[in-house]
Design an enzyme around this catalytic site. Structure first.
Site, PDB file in Angstrom:
ATOM      1  CE  LYS A   1      43.959  -1.171   8.815  1.00  0.00           C
ATOM      2  NZ  LYS A   1      44.764   0.055   8.674  1.00  0.00           N
TER       3      LYS A   1
ATOM      4  CG  ASP B   1      43.168   1.162  11.782  1.00  0.00           C
ATOM      5  OD1 ASP B   1      43.826   1.825  10.975  1.00  0.00           O
ATOM      6  OD2 ASP B   1      41.921   1.188  11.807  1.00  0.00           O
TER       7      ASP B   1
HETATM    8  P1  NDP Z   1      41.748   5.655  17.666  1.00  0.00           P
HETATM    9  O1  NDP Z   1      41.060   4.429  18.091  1.00  0.00           O
HETATM   10  O2  NDP Z   1      42.926   6.138  18.430  1.00  0.00           O
HETATM   11  O3  NDP Z   1      40.733   6.872  17.553  1.00  0.00           O
HETATM   12  C1  NDP Z   1      39.611   6.784  16.739  1.00  0.00           C
HETATM   13  C2  NDP Z   1      38.824   8.065  16.885  1.00  0.00           C
HETATM   14  O4  NDP Z   1      37.845   8.124  15.863  1.00  0.00           O
HETATM   15  C3  NDP Z   1      38.081   8.162  18.214  1.00  0.00           C
HETATM   16  O5  NDP Z   1      37.960   9.507  18.575  1.00  0.00           O
HETATM   17  C4  NDP Z   1      36.746   7.548  17.858  1.00  0.00           C
HETATM   18  O6  NDP Z   1      35.661   7.946  18.696  1.00  0.00           O
HETATM   19  C5  NDP Z   1      36.527   8.070  16.464  1.00  0.00           C
HETATM   20  N1  NDP Z   1      35.683   7.157  15.712  1.00  0.00           N
HETATM   21  C6  NDP Z   1      35.950   5.862  15.403  1.00  0.00           C
HETATM   22  N2  NDP Z   1      34.930   5.316  14.751  1.00  0.00           N
HETATM   23  C7  NDP Z   1      33.991   6.271  14.634  1.00  0.00           C
HETATM   24  C8  NDP Z   1      32.720   6.333  14.038  1.00  0.00           C
HETATM   25  N3  NDP Z   1      32.198   5.258  13.429  1.00  0.00           N
HETATM   26  N4  NDP Z   1      32.036   7.499  14.113  1.00  0.00           N
HETATM   27  C9  NDP Z   1      32.558   8.584  14.732  1.00  0.00           C
HETATM   28  N5  NDP Z   1      33.769   8.594  15.325  1.00  0.00           N
HETATM   29  C10 NDP Z   1      34.476   7.457  15.263  1.00  0.00           C
HETATM   30  O7  NDP Z   1      42.159   5.395  16.130  1.00  0.00           O
HETATM   31  P2  NDP Z   1      43.273   6.133  15.249  1.00  0.00           P
HETATM   32  O8  NDP Z   1      43.388   7.545  15.637  1.00  0.00           O
HETATM   33  O9  NDP Z   1      44.463   5.273  15.225  1.00  0.00           O
HETATM   34  O10 NDP Z   1      42.606   6.012  13.793  1.00  0.00           O
HETATM   35  C11 NDP Z   1      41.785   7.039  13.248  1.00  0.00           C
HETATM   36  C12 NDP Z   1      41.762   6.906  11.727  1.00  0.00           C
HETATM   37  O11 NDP Z   1      43.094   7.018  11.225  1.00  0.00           O
HETATM   38  C13 NDP Z   1      41.234   5.568  11.190  1.00  0.00           C
HETATM   39  O12 NDP Z   1      40.573   5.805   9.957  1.00  0.00           O
HETATM   40  C14 NDP Z   1      42.508   4.786  10.927  1.00  0.00           C
HETATM   41  O13 NDP Z   1      42.323   3.774   9.962  1.00  0.00           O
HETATM   42  C15 NDP Z   1      43.404   5.890  10.419  1.00  0.00           C
HETATM   43  N6  NDP Z   1      44.844   5.647  10.471  1.00  0.00           N
HETATM   44  C16 NDP Z   1      45.457   5.327  11.645  1.00  0.00           C
HETATM   45  C17 NDP Z   1      46.815   5.136  11.670  1.00  0.00           C
HETATM   46  C18 NDP Z   1      47.563   4.915  12.935  1.00  0.00           C
HETATM   47  O14 NDP Z   1      48.784   4.916  12.892  1.00  0.00           O
HETATM   48  N7  NDP Z   1      46.930   4.739  14.072  1.00  0.00           N
HETATM   49  C19 NDP Z   1      47.621   5.200  10.444  1.00  0.00           C
HETATM   50  C20 NDP Z   1      46.874   5.622   9.287  1.00  0.00           C
HETATM   51  C21 NDP Z   1      45.539   5.802   9.317  1.00  0.00           C
HETATM   52  P3  NDP Z   1      35.039   6.904  19.765  1.00  0.00           P
HETATM   53  O15 NDP Z   1      36.097   6.790  20.812  1.00  0.00           O
HETATM   54  O16 NDP Z   1      33.774   7.520  20.205  1.00  0.00           O
HETATM   55  O17 NDP Z   1      34.838   5.609  19.004  1.00  0.00           O
HETATM   56  O1  2IT Z   2      46.131   2.620   8.126  1.00  0.00           O
HETATM   57  C1  2IT Z   2      47.322   2.541   8.469  1.00  0.00           C
HETATM   58  O2  2IT Z   2      48.244   2.892   7.712  1.00  0.00           O
HETATM   59  C2  2IT Z   2      47.630   2.061   9.812  1.00  0.00           C
HETATM   60  N1  2IT Z   2      46.724   1.795  10.578  1.00  0.00           N
HETATM   61  C3  2IT Z   2      49.049   1.865  10.245  1.00  0.00           C
HETATM   62  C4  2IT Z   2      49.601   0.579   9.709  1.00  0.00           C
HETATM   63  C5  2IT Z   2      50.962   0.195  10.207  1.00  0.00           C
HETATM   64  O3  2IT Z   2      51.349  -0.941   9.880  1.00  0.00           O
HETATM   65  O4  2IT Z   2      51.654   0.966  10.871  1.00  0.00           O
END
Ligand code: NDP
Ligand code: 2IT
Length: 448
Positions: free
Chosen positions: A129, A169
């Site tokens: 990561k 992420d």
């Molecule tokens: P994005 O940046 O697309 O979206 C993040 C969302 O979460 C936004 O709505 C953001 O709001 C909100 N958010 C982030 N930090 C905070 C906080 N501290 N308090 C409240 N709201 C918060 O990220 P993703 O959708 O990609 O990721 C979301 C989650 O999913 C994370 O935990 C990530 O690790 C996990 N994840 C993502 C993957 C992926 O493929 N993208 C894969 C597996 C897991 P704001 O805009 O106001 O910050």
């Molecule tokens: O938390 C996760 O699994 C991710 N942010 C996606 C990682 C990836 O390599 O696609």
């Protein structure tokens, strides 16, 4: 029981001593150790080789300065990291997070979790990561570009298609991956699968943007099926409004469920009639193109907006899809009291340990993040395969692969987490299934 908790305390004391102040990392290790220590208690090979201790120590951590210039010409400095946690079963693989809350502790928890998650996919990927304490909010496209270029100028030394393959992420989506890939290509004169989540035009996989959210809903669906139930007709409360949350919402709607809430760091919207697919598209445009706030939805469509988190809204199923530790013990209790029967975690480690214990005591269906959100990295693994073979698969093929991978993860959780009487502890199942493959590979390598 007394011995098991003494073993855990003993183990965690060592982890805390070696990693002072890293509370998120301690939490992630504790969640795993609580189920793995009893599992290996009668398996001397793992114990004598100190496998869990070795898995709790990253292979390598790099930290670097990222200097860039904002639009006003000011010089700005951030800190970048890459945590290469474990490459026993494949190249390091895991996302990059840009958020002001990024610390080494956060990235170590994420890299540790990623190792187990990637193992669960059954694809050949190790865990890693990275990220930076950079805040993308309010930055222009050109500022984002200059930051990403500077970040990759250093990261390039540590990554490669057979070495370490980052992806997106929080705060890193298609735009940022494009800027980083462009800089990688420019610095190395190599066109390869060094990053996943790329644009379709330059080697990205179909369905990668959707995969995490869709996958988390497939996990929910498989859990409900074990109780003869389905998503159709269910009311869902979802947090976040980024990549994972919007695609989870989309798949819930496809399956005939109703999505009541989405959120961001400013608060949540509550649409009593359910967010429609058209309104969801409006939210995607708001977030991806206009970089707006979720509160604007309330103004546009007359829904409610509240500060805070959505867990007091009564629902059948809950999907935290924003960030870590967004459901505390009392919020978990509130969900259960209001009739929530299933939680599928799109975000990484969104429930605190106290909250998880509440789910387990109430015996609701609970899919922990390392199982529930593995569809994203699994599709990244499929992107790596396509890039290595210089091919691209059709959407139907990828869709079927993703669905099968999630079903296999569900089956692995059932195999190792079945507690008798039809109850499955998915946390235990995911931890043990994820552990075994990495642990056996480490045993094969000897003392390294
Ligand atoms: P994005 O940046 O697309 O979206 C993040 C969302 O979460 C936004 O709505 C953001 O709001 C909100 N958010 C982030 N930090 C905070 C906080 N501290 N308090 C409240 N709201 C918060 O990220 P993703 O959708 O990609 O990721 C979301 C989650 O999913 C994370 O935990 C990530 O690790 C996990 N994840 C993502 C993957 C992926 O493929 N993208 C894969 C597996 C897991 P704001 O805009 O106001 O910050
Ligand atoms: O938390 C996760 O699994 C991710 N942010 C996606 C990682 C990836 O390599 O696609």
């Amino acid at each position: 029981m007394a011995t098991a908790s003494a073993d855990l305390e003993n183990f965690m004391n060592g982890v805390k001593r070696r990693n002072p102040g890293e509370s998120e990392f301690h939490q992630a290790v504790q969640e795993v150790a609580a189920t793995i220590l009893p599992y290996i208690a009668d398996k001397p090979a793992y114990k004598e080789s100190m496998i869990l201790e070795r898995m709790s120590e990253p292979d390598r951590v790099v930290s670097f300065r990222v200097t860039w210039q904002d639009d006003a010409g000011n010089v700005r400095v951030n800190r970048g990291y890459r945590v290469q946690f474990n490459n026993s079963i494949g190249p390091y693989k895991g996302g990059i997070r840009f958020h002001p809350s990024v610390t080494l502790s956060v990235l170590k928890f994420l890299g540790f979790e990623q190792t187990f998650k990637n193992s669960l996919t059954q694809l050949p990927m190790g865990g890693g990561k990275g990220g930076a304490d950079f805040n993308p909010k309010g930055k222009s496209d050109r500022e984002i570009m200059r930051f990403c270029q500077s970040f990759m100028t250093e990261l390039v030394r540590y990554v490669g298609p057979d070495v370490d393959v980052p992806a997106g992420d929080i705060g890193v989506g298609g735009r940022e991956i494009g800027f980083m890939f462009g800089q990688y290509k420019r610095l190395t004169n190599r066109f390869n699968g060094v990053l996943t989540g790329k644009g379709r035009e330059y080697g990205g996989s179909l369905l990668r943007p959707e995969a995490t959210g869709y996958g988390a809903v497939y996990m929910l669906e498989d859990m409900l099926h074990t109780r003869g139930d389905a998503i159709e007709g269910k009311k869902a409360v979802i947090s976040g409004s980024g990549n994972v949350a919007t695609h989870a919402a989309e798949k819930i709607i496809h399956r005939g469920g109703t999505v009541l809430t989405l959120s961001d760091s400013g608060g949540y919207i509550y649409d009593k009639n359910g967010i429609t697919l058209e309104r969801l598209q409006w939210i995607k445009d708001l977030k991806e193109k206009r970089r707006g706030r979720i509160s604007e939805y309330a103004d546009e469509f007359g829904a409610e907006f509240h500060e805070g988190r959505p867990w007091n809204v009564p629902c059948d199923v809950a999907m935290p899809c924003a960030t870590q530790n967004e459901i505390d013990g009392s919020e978990a209790e509130m969900l259960i009291k209001n009739g929530c029967m299933a939680v599928s975690e799109g975000a990484n480690m969104p429930t605190v340990i106290d909250g998880i214990n509440k789910y387990l005591q109430a015996r609701i269906l609970y899919a922990p993040s390392k199982a529930a959100n593995a569809g994203g990295v699994a599709t990244s693994g499929l992107e790596m395969s396509q890039n290595a073979a210089h091919i691209s698969w059709k959407e139907e093929e990828l869709s079927k692969l993703l669905r099968d991978i999630m079903s296999n993860i569900h089956a692995a959780c059932v195999e190792y987490g079945a507690e008798g009487g039809g109850y499955v502890d998915y946390m235990k199942g995911a931890n043990i299934a994820g552990f075994r493959k990495v642990a056996d590979a480490m045993l094969a390598f000897g003392v390294v």
